[in-house]
Design a protein around this motif. Structure first.
Motif, mmCIF file in Angstrom:
data_model
loop_
_atom_site.group_PDB
_atom_site.id
_atom_site.type_symbol
_atom_site.label_atom_id
_atom_site.label_comp_id
_atom_site.label_asym_id
_atom_site.label_seq_id
_atom_site.Cartn_x
_atom_site.Cartn_y
_atom_site.Cartn_z
ATOM 1 N N TRP A 6 -10.176 -0.994 42.153
ATOM 2 C CA TRP A 6 -11.178 -1.486 43.096
ATOM 3 C C TRP A 6 -11.129 -3.020 43.173
ATOM 4 C CZ3 TRP A 6 -13.567 -1.173 47.278
ATOM 5 C CH2 TRP A 6 -14.845 -1.671 47.534
ATOM 6 N N ASN A 22 -20.673 3.672 50.492
ATOM 7 C CA ASN A 22 -20.735 3.619 49.030
ATOM 8 C C ASN A 22 -20.042 2.379 48.471
ATOM 9 O OD1 ASN A 22 -18.088 4.376 49.596
ATOM 10 N ND2 ASN A 22 -17.960 5.848 47.917
ATOM 11 N N GLY A 76 -21.413 2.221 44.927
ATOM 12 C CA GLY A 76 -20.785 3.451 44.469
ATOM 13 C C GLY A 76 -21.564 4.688 44.829
ATOM 14 N N VAL A 109 -13.903 4.385 45.375
ATOM 15 C CA VAL A 109 -14.817 3.364 44.867
ATOM 16 C C VAL A 109 -15.415 3.841 43.544
ATOM 17 C CG1 VAL A 109 -16.997 2.190 45.337
ATOM 18 C CG2 VAL A 109 -15.323 2.474 47.164
ATOM 19 N N PRO A 169 -17.971 4.884 40.649
ATOM 20 C CA PRO A 169 -19.263 5.539 40.845
ATOM 21 C C PRO A 169 -20.443 4.604 40.578
ATOM 22 C CG PRO A 169 -18.291 6.223 38.770
ATOM 23 C CD PRO A 169 -17.249 5.415 39.478
ATOM 24 N N ALA A 187 -19.732 -0.016 40.987
ATOM 25 C CA ALA A 187 -18.933 -0.641 42.044
ATOM 26 C C ALA A 187 -19.336 -2.083 42.324
ATOM 27 C CB ALA A 187 -19.027 0.183 43.318
#
Length: 372
Positions: free
Chosen positions: A84, A267, A271, A292, A294, A298
């Motif tokens: 990410w 999200n 997340g 992404v 959770p 994130a």
């Protein structure tokens, strides 16, 4: 009316607890007007929450709602967090910021023993939960502290689950609502139901009062909710336009600029699915992405970008779908207008079989089916 008696308020208007946008100043204004003010405790430290409650109590003796999240903290997947961060690398370079090293910071903590002790200390009249309910022992302590317990449901199944566990009222959160979806028995956002389809089904399914939330920004929405069986309404986005709301200049500008078709569930920022105004990050990365990290992991990778984000390109701009109906008023005036306009809308719609009796402290709407 059941909600007025339950919460000890004069008007059936609840201010949605909105993390980052509404603290004690907004809650006081709503409470003094006769509604139920709220302080969102999920995204602030307990010391700050304690200070906000003290500020509220110093200015009013009206009831207060403290809101908490009940999510489960996920295991830290280092590879997923790095992936990410790597996706965001071009933005770090563009903004000239240093990518964060620590990516496992949860930030938002679920309701736990420390939060429960704070509730016992603060003695709020109402405690609301998002993403389900806390463990039974903590919930029992909240009740023993004298608080009424309410929680969000996005499906009839969730509403029944909450009622079976003894909540005092259910918030029926329709898909139109801004901010985080309260879902907890499903993660399928494609099947989430709109407020005015969900509301009557929840009313039929549970015996406790039902509070309508999502897409309600003026008196017509208030009236519609009552016709469908709501005991009160919870309003969020409309309060973001009030001077007491602590939204950023970029967020306020985006709220003023848009209409009904420029929000989406995303999200990317936390997340977890939440409805916000579409901005650069959502357009370029796609609003919903299974890769992404959770909730709530994130957000850590976005922190350096948010710190330099005057335009709102990398910051959540939470908003519901009905913000074009909102007006810019002080929060107390908005609370009274929502109630008065809702009462007027019900009176205009009155016909044989519908009785509207407004008083200073309650509304009564009796709907009788006439024989054909």
């Amino acid at each position: 009316m059941r909600a007025l008696k339950l919460f000890g308020i004069a008007l059936p208007i609840l201010q949605a607890p909105m993390a980052g946008a509404g603290l004690s100043a907004l809650a006081v204004a709503v409470a003094e007007a006769g509604g139920l003010g709220a302080i969102p405790c999920a995204a602030i430290a307990l010391d700050q929450a304690r200070a906000e409650v003290a500020a509220f109590r110093a200015r009013t003796r009206r009831p207060l709602n403290l809101n908490f999240f009940c999510h489960a903290l996920p295991p830290v997947d280092a590879a997923r967090l790095r992936a990410w961060r790597d996706r965001l690398a071009p933005y770090y370079a563009e903004r000239g910021v240093v990518p964060p090293e620590a990516l496992g910071d949860a930030g938002r903590q679920p309701f736990d023993a420390a939060a429960c002790a704070f509730v016992e200390e603060a003695c709020p009249e109402v405690v609301s939960f998002h993403f389900g309910l806390p463990p039974a022992d903590l919930l029992a302590r909240v009740r023993a502290a004298g608080a009424k317990v309410i929680a969000s449901a996005t499906t009839v199944r969730e509403a029944r689950w909450l009622a079976e566990r003894g909540v005092d009222a259910v918030i029926a959160q329709g898909a139109e609502a801004g901010g985080h979806r309260g879902l907890f028995l499903t993660d399928d956002v494609t099947t989430q139901v709109g407020t005015f389809a969900l509301l009557p089904q929840v009313v039929d399914a549970v015996d406790v009062p039902v509070i309508a939330a999502g897409g309600i920004a003026d008196g017509r929405g208030v009236a519609a909710a009552f016709v469908l069986g709501a005991s009160a309404v919870q309003v969020g986005t409309a309060y973001l336009f009030c001077p007491e709301a602590s939204v950023t200049p970029a967020h306020r500008a985006a709220l003023r600029a848009g209409g009904d078709a420029d929000t989406a569930l995303t999200n990317l920022f936390s997340g977890r699915p939440a409805r916000g105004i579409v901005n650069r990050l959502m357009r370029e990365q796609g609003p919903l992405d299974p890769g992404v990290p959770p909730f709530p992991l994130a957000g850590a990778a976005l922190a350096p970008l948010r710190a330099t984000d005057a335009a709102g390109d990398f910051t959540s701009l939470w908003s519901g779908q009905a913000r074009a109906l909102a007006v810019e008023l002080p929060a107390g005036e908005l609370t009274r207008r929502l109630a008065a306009d809702g009462r007027s809308a019900l009176a205009r719609a009155a016909a044989p079989g519908i009785e509207v009796r407004p008083t200073d402290s309650t509304w009564t709407v009796n709907i009788e089916f006439l024989s054909i």
